[in-house]
Structures are given as structure tokens and as C-alpha cells.
Design an enzyme around this catalytic site. Structure first.
Site, PDB file in Angstrom:
ATOM      1  N   TYR A 165       0.850  -1.205   0.000  1.00 29.77           N
ATOM      2  CA  TYR A 165       0.000   0.000   0.000  1.00 29.77           C
ATOM      3  C   TYR A 165       0.883   1.252   0.000  1.00 29.77           C
ATOM      4  O   TYR A 165       0.698   2.162  -0.815  1.00 29.77           O
ATOM      5  CB  TYR A 165      -0.900  -0.053   1.235  1.00 29.77           C
ATOM      6  CG  TYR A 165      -1.793   1.138   1.462  1.00 29.77           C
ATOM      7  CD1 TYR A 165      -3.079   1.190   0.935  1.00 29.77           C
ATOM      8  CD2 TYR A 165      -1.375   2.213   2.268  1.00 29.77           C
ATOM      9  CE1 TYR A 165      -3.918   2.281   1.178  1.00 29.77           C
ATOM     10  CE2 TYR A 165      -2.195   3.296   2.514  1.00 29.77           C
ATOM     11  CZ  TYR A 165      -3.470   3.329   1.975  1.00 29.77           C
ATOM     12  OH  TYR A 165      -4.293   4.400   2.226  1.00 29.77           O
TER      13      TYR A 165
HETATM   14  N1  LIG Z   1      -9.156   5.939   6.169  1.00 29.05           N
HETATM   15  C1  LIG Z   1      -7.883   6.293   6.353  1.00 29.05           C
HETATM   16  O1  LIG Z   1      -7.383   6.316   7.478  1.00 29.05           O
HETATM   17  C2  LIG Z   1      -7.042   6.710   5.174  1.00 29.05           C
HETATM   18  C3  LIG Z   1      -5.757   7.216   5.438  1.00 29.05           C
HETATM   19  C4  LIG Z   1      -4.960   7.622   4.381  1.00 29.05           C
HETATM   20  C5  LIG Z   1      -5.426   7.530   3.094  1.00 29.05           C
HETATM   21  N2  LIG Z   1      -6.668   7.022   2.859  1.00 29.05           N
HETATM   22  C6  LIG Z   1      -7.110   6.937   1.473  1.00 29.05           C
HETATM   23  O2  LIG Z   1      -8.347   7.608   1.347  1.00 29.05           O
HETATM   24  C7  LIG Z   1      -9.055   7.061   0.228  1.00 29.05           C
HETATM   25  C8  LIG Z   1     -10.471   6.728   0.640  1.00 29.05           C
HETATM   26  O3  LIG Z   1     -10.395   5.719   1.630  1.00 29.05           O
HETATM   27  P1  LIG Z   1     -11.544   5.495   2.739  1.00 29.05           P
HETATM   28  O4  LIG Z   1     -10.874   5.565   4.033  1.00 29.05           O
HETATM   29  O5  LIG Z   1     -12.708   6.338   2.434  1.00 29.05           O
HETATM   30  O6  LIG Z   1     -11.808   3.945   2.452  1.00 29.05           O
HETATM   31  P2  LIG Z   1     -13.130   3.085   2.318  1.00 29.05           P
HETATM   32  O7  LIG Z   1     -14.181   3.577   3.233  1.00 29.05           O
HETATM   33  O8  LIG Z   1     -12.675   1.667   2.389  1.00 29.05           O
HETATM   34  O9  LIG Z   1     -13.600   3.409   0.820  1.00 29.05           O
HETATM   35  C9  LIG Z   1     -12.858   2.949  -0.267  1.00 29.05           C
HETATM   36  C10 LIG Z   1     -13.594   3.311  -1.533  1.00 29.05           C
HETATM   37  O10 LIG Z   1     -12.837   2.819  -2.654  1.00 29.05           O
HETATM   38  C11 LIG Z   1     -13.679   2.021  -3.455  1.00 29.05           C
HETATM   39  N3  LIG Z   1     -12.943   0.916  -4.073  1.00 29.05           N
HETATM   40  C12 LIG Z   1     -12.130   0.017  -3.465  1.00 29.05           C
HETATM   41  N4  LIG Z   1     -11.692  -0.884  -4.373  1.00 29.05           N
HETATM   42  C13 LIG Z   1     -12.247  -0.542  -5.562  1.00 29.05           C
HETATM   43  C14 LIG Z   1     -12.202  -1.077  -6.865  1.00 29.05           C
HETATM   44  N5  LIG Z   1     -11.483  -2.183  -7.163  1.00 29.05           N
HETATM   45  N6  LIG Z   1     -12.901  -0.480  -7.839  1.00 29.05           N
HETATM   46  C15 LIG Z   1     -13.661   0.619  -7.582  1.00 29.05           C
HETATM   47  N7  LIG Z   1     -13.748   1.191  -6.371  1.00 29.05           N
HETATM   48  C16 LIG Z   1     -13.046   0.602  -5.373  1.00 29.05           C
HETATM   49  C17 LIG Z   1     -14.752   1.496  -2.502  1.00 29.05           C
HETATM   50  O11 LIG Z   1     -15.939   1.203  -3.231  1.00 29.05           O
HETATM   51  P3  LIG Z   1     -16.500  -0.255  -3.612  1.00 29.05           P
HETATM   52  O12 LIG Z   1     -16.037  -1.211  -2.565  1.00 29.05           O
HETATM   53  O13 LIG Z   1     -17.961  -0.008  -3.652  1.00 29.05           O
HETATM   54  O14 LIG Z   1     -15.917  -0.521  -4.968  1.00 29.05           O
HETATM   55  C18 LIG Z   1     -14.969   2.689  -1.591  1.00 29.05           C
HETATM   56  O15 LIG Z   1     -15.880   3.594  -2.186  1.00 29.05           O
HETATM   57  C19 LIG Z   1      -8.227   5.875  -0.260  1.00 29.05           C
HETATM   58  O16 LIG Z   1      -7.415   6.274  -1.338  1.00 29.05           O
HETATM   59  C20 LIG Z   1      -7.358   5.551   0.934  1.00 29.05           C
HETATM   60  O17 LIG Z   1      -6.171   4.888   0.567  1.00 29.05           O
HETATM   61  C21 LIG Z   1      -7.488   6.615   3.860  1.00 29.05           C
END
Ligand SMILES: NC(=O)c1ccc[n+]([C@@H]2O[C@H](COP(=O)([O-])OP(=O)(O)OC[C@H]3O[C@@H](n4cnc5c(N)ncnc54)[C@H](OP(=O)(O)O)[C@@H]3O)[C@@H](O)[C@H]2O)c1
Length: 260
Positions: A165
Site C-alpha cells: 500500500y
Molecule cells: N481511512 C484512512 O485512514 C485513510 C488514510 C490515508 C489515506 N486514505 C485513502 O483515502 C481514500 C479513501 O479511503 P476510505 O478511508 O474512504 O476507504 P473506504 O471507506 O474503504 O472506501 C474505499 C472506496 O474505494 C472504493 N474501491 C475500493 N476498491 C475498488 C475497486 N477495485 N474499484 C472501484 N472502487 C473501489 C470502494 O468502493 P466499492 O467497494 O464499492 O468498490 C470505496 O468507495 C483511499 O485512497 C485511501 O487509501 C485513507
């Protein structure tokens, strides 16, 4: 010489068409709601059509303009098809928030599976290359636009718990900066955000695999808590807006000071 200041109060994204990946939950869903409130017509993308349709209905019920375009970020053709759908719907694209990503099974470099490495490459890195290229092509029809990619605080340093990641997010930082420089003459700004711990299902999944990680993350954040998804979306909204007109090639931390 003084700048000409327009005092009309408007939404940050009024009249813009904005495409958002990862919009079915978490940061992307919060962004869809926020960008619509700020005046954008939003197109929400992810795999879960039901969740997208629910959020689209909510936004429309609040008077916003929203549509869904299902896509799998692992599938290049479906990414291009989703961007084509934006063109069919609106004939233009002003902003793109490339935010969708998958988290890997936590664990050290030595035991990270080949499947995890492949998924992280396809979903968290290659998808952004494909998406940005398609988005930029559509943005050029109308003289430019703005792209924001969601990276992570986990891209900044060694990442022993999430090595694939972290590597793919760092690679994303590289193409974010490269795209910014390449497309600047065409009026396309490209920036990244590097969130720290944010209260979404992604963190819940990490906590399930590694109990105690949420407490550990909270303790590492000077502001003393994780971000709420809408707090991260606010930064993306500003970067996508004309108010950030001189900002490109930036990787903006949204981490409560954790990276400082
Ligand atoms: N939460 C944290 O602490 C954190 C920290 C740093 C960075 N981030 C980043 O923030 C962003 C959003 O993350 P989040 O925390 O909101 O995560 P999340 O709640 O797990 O949401 C992830 C999103 O990505 C979509 N996704 C995953 N795999 C996919 C695929 N193969 N095709 C299409 N869509 C896909 C999911 O939709 P479906 O499953 O419906 O496809 C969901 O809408 C990501 O880039 C993550 O790396 C998060």
C-alpha cells in the site's frame, strides 16, 4: 495593481462537473455530498452500485445534481467507460477526485502475498494513471480542469505494516507531480492529498486485522483524534476549486499534524 475581487457569494464548486472515485462510502461519499452542496454536478464511481444509487438519491433529494457510474478500478476499460459516461451526461469535466483504493492485508514485506501486491498495483496505482489520462483528455475540450489524487500519510516514510500500500501510494505521488508539470501548460492542475488516520471502513478493516491500531494511530496525531471523512473532503474541494488556482504539484497533508 490590485486583484479584481468578486464579492458574490457562491459555492466553491458552482457549475463544475466533478467525477469522484471511491464514492460509495468513506471519504469519497463525504466528498460527493460536500461537492454537491458546493454547487458541483457530481458523478459518483465505485463497484457497489446500490450504495452509489443511495447517495445519488440523497443528493438529488437535497436539490443537488448527481449520477452514478459503476466501475472497477482494477479494470482499465471500466475506468475509461466511466469517464466516457461523464462526457455523455455533461459533455465536459472540470474536476476529478481520484480517491478509491483498497487496503492490503497488513503484514511485513516478507509475507505480503503476490495477490496483494498485484491488487495494490492495479487498484491503488495503475487505476490513477488510466483515470488521469482519460480525465485530462476530457478536460482539454474545455480548456482545462483540476485533478486531486488521494494518497496517504503512509506514502511518506517506510511503511512496515502496509508495505505494498505504501509503495503504490508513493508511486501515486510521483505521477501526481509528473502530471502536474506535464499538463500545466494545458490548464490542468494536479494535486494530491495525504490523509492520516480517518474514521472510515478502511481503518475498521485494519483494526479488525490488527487490534489496537486505532488507539495507536490516535496517539500519534497531535490534534488527538482521527479525521472525519468530511474534513478530508474539504481539502479536496478547495484544491479542485478556482480558489486554488496557483496550486499544482502539491501533496497536501490532512493528518492532524501526524506527519510533522
Ligand atoms: N481511512 C484512512 O485512514 C485513510 C488514510 C490515508 C489515506 N486514505 C485513502 O483515502 C481514500 C479513501 O479511503 P476510505 O478511508 O474512504 O476507504 P473506504 O471507506 O474503504 O472506501 C474505499 C472506496 O474505494 C472504493 N474501491 C475500493 N476498491 C475498488 C475497486 N477495485 N474499484 C472501484 N472502487 C473501489 C470502494 O468502493 P466499492 O467497494 O464499492 O468498490 C470505496 O468507495 C483511499 O485512497 C485511501 O487509501 C485513507
Amino acid at each position: 495593481m490590485t486583484d479584481n475581487i468578486d464579492t458574490t457569494p457562491i459555492g466553491l464548486l458552482t457549475d463544475k462537473v466533478v467525477f469522484i472515485t471511491g464514492a460509495s462510502r468513506g471519504i469519497g461519499a463525504a466528498a460527493a455530498r460536500l461537492f454537491a452542496r458546493e454547487g458541483a454536478a457530481v458523478v459518483l464511481a465505485a463497484r457497489s452500485s446500490d450504495a452509489l444509487d443511495r447517495i445519488v438519491s440523497e443528493i438529488r433529494a437535497d436539490g443537488g445534481v448527481a449520477d452514478a457510474a459503476a466501475l472497477d478500478l482494477a479494470d482499465r476499460a471500466s475506468i475509461r467507460a466511466a469517464v466516457n459516461r461523464v462526457e455523455e451526461l455533461h459533455g465536459r469535466l472540470d474536476g476529478a477526485f481520484n480517491n478509491g483504493a483498497a487496503v492490503q492485508q497488513p503484514g511485513p514485506l516478507d509475507t505480503t502475498s503476490d495477490d496483494d501486491i498485484d491488487e495494490q498495483f492495479a487498484v491503488n496505482f495503475r487505476s490513477h494513471w488510466t483515470a488521469m489520462t482519460a480525465e485530462a483528455a476530457l478536460m482539454r475540450h474545455n480548456g482545462g480542469g483540476a485533478i486531486v489524487n488521494t494518497s496517504s500519510i503512509g506514502s511518506r516514510r517506510a511503511n512496515p505494516a502496509l508495505p505494498a500500500y505504501g509503495a503504490m501510494k508513493r508511486a501515486l505521488n510521483s505521477i501526481t507531480e509528473t502530471a502536474a508539470v506535464t499538463w500545466a501548460p494545458q490548464g490542468i492542475r494536479v494535486n494530491g492529498i495525504t490523509p492520516g488516520g480517518t474514521a472510515t471502513e478502511m481503518i475498521d478493516a485494519w483494526e479488525a486485522a490488527t487490534p489496537g491500531v486505532i488507539e495507536h494511530i490516535n496517539a500519534s496525531i497531535p490534534l488527538g483524534r482521527m479525521a472525519e471523512p468530511h474534513e478530508v473532503a474539504e481539502v479536496a474541494a478547495w484544491l479542485l476549486s478556482d480558489r486554488a488556482s496557483m496550486v499544482t504539484g502539491a501533496l497536501v497533508p490532512v493528518d492532524g499534524g501526524a506527519g510533522a
